[in-house]
Scaffold this motif. Structure first.
Motif, PDB file in Angstrom:
ATOM      1  N   SER A   1       0.827  -1.212   0.000  1.00 15.19           N
ATOM      2  CA  SER A   1       0.000   0.000   0.000  1.00 15.19           C
ATOM      3  C   SER A   1       0.858   1.257   0.000  1.00 15.19           C
ATOM      4  CB  SER A   1      -0.961  -0.004   1.186  1.00 15.19           C
ATOM      5  OG  SER A   1      -0.259   0.149   2.391  1.00 15.19           O
ATOM      6  N   SER A   2       2.019   1.185   0.601  1.00 18.03           N
ATOM      7  CA  SER A   2       2.922   2.345   0.636  1.00 18.03           C
ATOM      8  C   SER A   2       3.643   2.557  -0.686  1.00 18.03           C
ATOM      9  CB  SER A   2       3.956   2.166   1.753  1.00 18.03           C
ATOM     10  OG  SER A   2       3.310   2.154   3.001  1.00 18.03           O
TER      11      SER A   2
ATOM     12  N   LEU B   1      -2.481   2.091  -2.458  1.00 23.93           N
ATOM     13  CA  LEU B   1      -3.550   2.873  -1.833  1.00 23.93           C
ATOM     14  C   LEU B   1      -4.546   3.360  -2.882  1.00 23.93           C
ATOM     15  CD1 LEU B   1      -1.582   4.986   0.813  1.00 23.93           C
ATOM     16  CD2 LEU B   1      -3.166   3.107   1.241  1.00 23.93           C
TER      17      LEU B   1
ATOM     18  N   ASN C   1       0.507   4.465   7.051  1.00 23.49           N
ATOM     19  CA  ASN C   1       0.124   5.129   5.798  1.00 23.49           C
ATOM     20  C   ASN C   1      -1.318   4.831   5.423  1.00 23.49           C
ATOM     21  OD1 ASN C   1       2.623   6.298   5.453  1.00 23.49           O
ATOM     22  ND2 ASN C   1       3.371   4.725   4.061  1.00 23.49           N
TER      23      ASN C   1
ATOM     24  N   GLN D   1      -3.570   6.882   7.777  1.00 21.62           N
ATOM     25  CA  GLN D   1      -3.554   8.295   7.378  1.00 21.62           C
ATOM     26  C   GLN D   1      -4.359   8.512   6.105  1.00 21.62           C
ATOM     27  OE1 GLN D   1       0.666   8.992   7.203  1.00 21.62           O
ATOM     28  NE2 GLN D   1       0.834   9.367   9.403  1.00 21.62           N
ATOM     29  N   TYR D   2      -4.221   7.614   5.143  1.00 23.79           N
ATOM     30  CA  TYR D   2      -4.970   7.712   3.888  1.00 23.79           C
ATOM     31  C   TYR D   2      -6.469   7.635   4.149  1.00 23.79           C
ATOM     32  CZ  TYR D   2      -6.377   6.755  -0.933  1.00 23.79           C
ATOM     33  OH  TYR D   2      -6.976   6.811  -2.172  1.00 23.79           O
TER      34      TYR D   2
ATOM     35  N   ARG E   1      -7.602  10.854   5.966  1.00 24.16           N
ATOM     36  CA  ARG E   1      -7.517  12.008   5.067  1.00 24.16           C
ATOM     37  C   ARG E   1      -8.654  12.001   4.037  1.00 24.16           C
ATOM     38  NH1 ARG E   1      -2.458  11.323   3.896  1.00 24.16           N
ATOM     39  NH2 ARG E   1      -2.739  10.102   2.010  1.00 24.16           N
ATOM     40  N   ASN E   2      -9.054  10.820   3.580  1.00 28.56           N
ATOM     41  CA  ASN E   2     -10.081  10.689   2.542  1.00 28.56           C
ATOM     42  C   ASN E   2     -11.455  10.324   3.088  1.00 28.56           C
ATOM     43  OD1 ASN E   2      -8.638  11.099  -0.119  1.00 28.56           O
ATOM     44  ND2 ASN E   2      -7.282   9.660   0.940  1.00 28.56           N
TER      45      ASN E   2
END
Length: 185
Positions: free
Chosen positions: A80-81, A85, A108, A111-112, A115-116
């Motif tokens: 994913s990093s 993602l 990550n 956070q993704y 954030r979304n």
């Protein structure tokens, strides 16, 4: 030469895992209902992610959900990093599994999701953890004694059982039956 008998050891492992399942059963609360309701009404995919043994369990839960009519797949936390993602949409649900809730590879993804504004269901055993705090729905795995003391055994058994319970509850709510099952197998 003496013949070894490992049945006593096997029974000890199984007893520890039974105790973990009993603790899990007692710990279920309304967060479980919330998770099932969100899975049932998901208009896209349920994506599961974890690292190590938790990743293996996540992969199995994704396969179970898919086989009972909930489009799901496993996402490697490591991959994913590095661009994966992009396979997650805002209509998806993310289920992240981490016993400690502090796994670096999941940061990550967390956070993704945040954030979304992607719904995040965390399956974790530590309340004081990044995953627990970041999750919209928190499914707590009780602290358990691992068989052998050093590798995930009782905790992975509990996590797998929780995933099976989510899948079956969602299946029943969707009224997914033998005929539906046959259509995708």
């Amino acid at each position: 030469m003496k013949k070894n008998n490992y049945i006593k050891s096997a029974r000890q492992v199984i007893n520890l895992e039974i105790k973990a399942l009993e603790k899990l059963k007692k710990s279920l609360n309304n967060s479980f209902n919330d998770a099932v309701n969100q899975i049932v009404k998901c208009q896209s995919k349920v994506i599961l992610c974890g690292v190590g043994k938790s990743g293996l369990i996540a992969n199995k839960i994704a396969a179970t959900l898919s086989s009972v009519g909930t489009p799901s797949f496993y996402l490697s936390a490591s991959d994913s990093s590095h661009g994966d993602l992009g396979s997650i949409s805002k209509k998806d649900i993310l289920i992240l599994i981490s016993y400690s809730g502090q796994t670096n590879e999941l940061k990550n993804v967390i956070q993704y999701a945040n954030r979304n504004k992607i719904l995040l269901i965390g399956i974790v055993s530590k309340k004081n953890s990044l995953l627990y705090e970041a999750s919209d729905i928190k499914l707590l795995i009780p602290n358990v004694i691992e068989a052998g003391g050093i590798i995930p055994t009782s905790s992975t058994t509990a996590t797998l059982a929780l995933g099976d319970a989510l899948a079956i509850a969602a299946m029943k709510q969707k009224k997914f039956d033998k005929i539906d099952f046959k259509k995708i197998h």
